[in-house]
Enzyme design. Structure first.
Site, mmCIF file in Angstrom:
data_model
loop_
_atom_site.group_PDB
_atom_site.id
_atom_site.type_symbol
_atom_site.label_atom_id
_atom_site.label_comp_id
_atom_site.label_asym_id
_atom_site.label_seq_id
_atom_site.Cartn_x
_atom_site.Cartn_y
_atom_site.Cartn_z
ATOM 1 N N GLY A 134 14.289 39.839 -40.383
ATOM 2 C CA GLY A 134 13.268 39.685 -41.908
ATOM 3 C C GLY A 134 13.743 41.142 -42.653
ATOM 4 N N PRO A 187 17.410 40.304 -35.499
ATOM 5 C CA PRO A 187 18.288 40.433 -37.016
ATOM 6 C C PRO A 187 19.492 39.602 -37.640
ATOM 7 C CG PRO A 187 19.637 41.765 -36.069
ATOM 8 C CD PRO A 187 18.833 41.631 -34.752
ATOM 9 N N ARG A 197 20.388 38.934 -41.520
ATOM 10 C CA ARG A 197 20.416 39.075 -42.546
ATOM 11 C C ARG A 197 21.383 40.148 -42.879
ATOM 12 N NH1 ARG A 197 18.538 36.931 -47.813
ATOM 13 N NH2 ARG A 197 16.649 36.198 -46.270
ATOM 14 N N ARG A 215 21.668 29.229 -52.386
ATOM 15 C CA ARG A 215 20.362 30.215 -52.216
ATOM 16 C C ARG A 215 19.497 30.424 -53.637
ATOM 17 N NH1 ARG A 215 19.545 35.231 -51.515
ATOM 18 N NH2 ARG A 215 17.906 34.506 -50.210
ATOM 19 N N TYR A 259 16.276 29.615 -53.850
ATOM 20 C CA TYR A 259 15.097 30.311 -53.324
ATOM 21 C C TYR A 259 15.065 31.366 -55.218
ATOM 22 C CZ TYR A 259 16.037 30.100 -48.966
ATOM 23 O OH TYR A 259 16.002 29.578 -47.839
ATOM 24 N N CYS A 264 26.152 17.520 -60.263
ATOM 25 C CA CYS A 264 25.130 16.569 -61.524
ATOM 26 C C CYS A 264 23.491 17.288 -60.623
ATOM 27 C CB CYS A 264 25.357 15.323 -61.248
ATOM 28 S SG CYS A 264 27.004 14.705 -60.826
ATOM 29 N N GLU A 265 23.474 18.271 -61.072
ATOM 30 C CA GLU A 265 21.702 18.719 -60.910
ATOM 31 C C GLU A 265 22.238 20.128 -62.113
ATOM 32 O OE1 GLU A 265 19.497 17.923 -58.600
ATOM 33 O OE2 GLU A 265 20.402 17.125 -57.025
ATOM 34 N N TYR A 300 23.248 33.396 -44.926
ATOM 35 C CA TYR A 300 22.861 31.964 -45.053
ATOM 36 C C TYR A 300 23.331 31.359 -45.854
ATOM 37 C CZ TYR A 300 18.366 34.092 -42.406
ATOM 38 O OH TYR A 300 18.474 34.534 -41.831
HETATM 39 N N1 LLP Z 1 14.026 35.140 -36.032
HETATM 40 C C1 LLP Z 1 13.227 33.863 -36.005
HETATM 41 C C2 LLP Z 1 12.800 33.359 -35.387
HETATM 42 C C3 LLP Z 1 13.945 33.222 -37.790
HETATM 43 O O1 LLP Z 1 13.263 32.268 -38.254
HETATM 44 C C4 LLP Z 1 14.589 34.184 -38.601
HETATM 45 C C5 LLP Z 1 14.752 33.495 -40.181
HETATM 46 C C6 LLP Z 1 15.770 35.200 -38.301
HETATM 47 C C7 LLP Z 1 15.007 35.878 -36.599
HETATM 48 C C8 LLP Z 1 16.583 36.178 -38.752
HETATM 49 O O2 LLP Z 1 15.655 36.136 -39.968
HETATM 50 P P1 LLP Z 1 16.133 37.545 -40.977
HETATM 51 O O3 LLP Z 1 16.118 38.848 -40.755
HETATM 52 O O4 LLP Z 1 17.626 36.679 -41.701
HETATM 53 O O5 LLP Z 1 15.756 38.136 -42.341
HETATM 54 N N2 LLP Z 1 17.447 30.495 -45.800
HETATM 55 C C9 LLP Z 1 16.675 31.845 -46.707
HETATM 56 C C10 LLP Z 1 16.099 32.648 -45.040
HETATM 57 C C11 LLP Z 1 15.003 32.025 -43.999
HETATM 58 C C12 LLP Z 1 15.116 32.884 -42.704
HETATM 59 C C13 LLP Z 1 14.433 31.962 -41.425
HETATM 60 N N3 LLP Z 1 14.455 32.229 -40.446
HETATM 61 C C14 LLP Z 1 17.410 32.379 -47.408
HETATM 62 O O6 LLP Z 1 18.842 32.331 -47.556
HETATM 63 O O7 LLP Z 1 17.369 33.975 -47.894
#
Ligand code: LLP
Length: 431
Positions: A250, A287, A289, A325, A329, A355-356, A384
């Site tokens: 996160g 982790p 991102r 992205r 978002y 076409c969007e 992502y």
């Molecule tokens: N653990 C779980 C259970 C998750 O659902 C996720 C991400 C992570 C870990 C990793 O999270 P991170 O460290 O990457 O924040 N597509 C969206 C992000 C969706 C995240 C989904 N779950 C974007 O491009 O911002």
């Protein structure tokens, strides 16, 4: 505090303009794009390894296992690079499980998350002997119990707790609120633990949470950790041993270059609030991102510069199907010329050919006005990016390139027309 992506406390960025041309490590992006075509993703291996090592160093003082969240960038080469550094993997489907294993992850370092596991996925996880399954509902625990009993094993499980904490991130990537579909409420979870503890197919030894993604402040993590710590004590009070706490992923990255908490600040906050050593739990981290977001870019070529009334559109050959992205978002990504012209900045919309109306990479953005044929790089596209790509408008997905030590490898080829129609057929009655 991490001031900006290009001022990372003395850490090399590995992605920068040298004179006027963008380089990844010592390789000119123009040379890669010339050879593989555009659009293409380009990643830096050095930056990836640096991110992983920095993350590991920040948590070195506590007993922990870092499981890279494969969904962030599932390319086999990226997963292999991460597992080679000793990390495990967080997977959410049997496809990701296969990827993790093929990339060299050790099963005892793999955790399986996700809100809707099928029996086949549960069975595959048990077959490979992974570290644990993170269950998100009582219904899922019942299925895991049944599948494990059929196999004659006890499935290692944690339950994902929904700590009801506002992660203050985009509403599409918030997961830790009661209104979200994820996890079980802490009140309800206690009964679930008590029940699960009696089941022959379940070995329930952990707790899990994940409050959202691209989180830009530390307080939500601290609050979630305090709640998890209390919850662990309550569960133990019922005579159920808990030996690990999985806190998900996160942590956000500074897409728009505004200061964000560093990995070290994050580690300190989490460790202070959860006190894994004092609580006698191993810390599990997922982790995504923060490890891969800033390792690379999507490189596009300018097809047209078009003026429409007041607006200037820079139409590039990459589109929302390649990189979702911004359209999904309204995410901000820096866009830089691969080779600078030194021209004045002009406010433009950078858009693709799909076409969007949502097919944009940036709106009202001041960039130096490019010419047809120039290349632009959409930065921080390592997380992502390709993983969310599709074939919308029958566009083959872009290749992915990994740079290392002055050289580069195409780690996923550009799709061909045959790739696009694989598995399709025109039935006899239409021929
Ligand atoms: N653990 C779980 C259970 C998750 O659902 C996720 C991400 C992570 C870990 C990793 O999270 P991170 O460290 O990457 O924040 N597509 C969206 C992000 C969706 C995240 C989904 N779950 C974007 O491009 O911002």
């Amino acid at each position: 505090m991490r001031a900006a992506a290009n001022a990372r406390g003395g850490i090399m960025t590995h992605i920068e303009h040298r004179k006027d041309t963008l380089h990844v490590e010592s390789v000119a992006v123009e040379a890669i794009a010339e050879a593989v075509g555009t659009p293409c993703y380009v990643y830096s291996h050095a930056r990836l390894v640096e991110n992983v090592r920095r993350f590991e160093a920040a948590f070195a003082a506590v007993d922990h296992l870092t499981c890279y969240s494969v969904k962030a960038n599932p390319n086999l080469a990226i997963v292999a690079a991460v597992t080679r550094e000793g990390l495990g993997c967080d997977v959410v489907s049997s496809g990701e499980l296969e990827r993790a294993l093929r990339a060299g992850a050790r099963p005892e370092r793999i955790v399986f998350s996700g809100a809707g596991k099928t029996d086949d996925e549960i069975d595959a996880a048990l077959h490979h002997g992974i570290r644990m399954l993170n269950a998100e509902s009582r219904g899922e625990l019942e299925r895991i119990d049944r599948v494990a009993t059929r196999r004659g094993v006890r499935a290692p499980v944690s339950v994902r707790i929904n700590p009801d904490v506002d992660a203050k991130t985009h509403r599409y990537v918030t997961t830790g609120l009661r209104e979200n579909k994820f996890g079980i409420d802490a009140d309800e979870a206690l009964d679930v633990y008590t029940w699960a503890h009696t089941r022959p197919g379940l070995a329930i030894t952990g707790v899990d949470c994940h409050i959202g993604s691209n989180i830009r402040s530390l307080e939500p993590f601290a609050e979630a950790m305090r709640r998890m710590r209390t919850f662990i004590e309550t569960v133990r009070g019922r005579g159920i041993p808990i030996d690990h706490c999985d806190i998900g992923g996160g942590l956000g990255i500074p897409y728009d270059r505004s200061p964000l908490p560093s990995i070290e600040d994050y580690a300190r906050t989490v460790v202070d609030a959860l006190d894994p050593a004092g609580s006698g739990v191993q810390l599990l981290l997922e982790p995504g991102r923060i490890l891969v977001g800033d390792i690379g870019m999507l490189v596009c070529r300018v097809l047209y510069v078009k003026r429409h009334g007041e607006r200037t559109f820079v139409i590039v050959d990459g589109a929302m199907n390649d990189f979702m992205r911004p359209c999904l978002y309204e995410a901000h990504h820096e866009i830089v010329p691969v080779t600078r012209r030194g021209a004045d900045a002009v406010v433009v919309d950078v858009v693709g050919p799909v076409c969007e109306t949502t097919d944009f990479f940036a709106l009202d953005r001041a960039i130096e006005l490019p010419h047809r044929g120039d290349r632009l790089a959409v930065l921080d596209a390592g997380a992502y990016g390709f993983g969310l790509a599709s074939n919308f408008n029958s566009r083959p997905r872009a290749p992915e390139v990994l740079v290392r030590n002055g050289d580069y490898t195409v780690v996923r080829a550009r799709e061909s027309f045959e790739d696009l129609v694989r598995g399709e057929r025109i039935p006899d009655f239409l021929t």
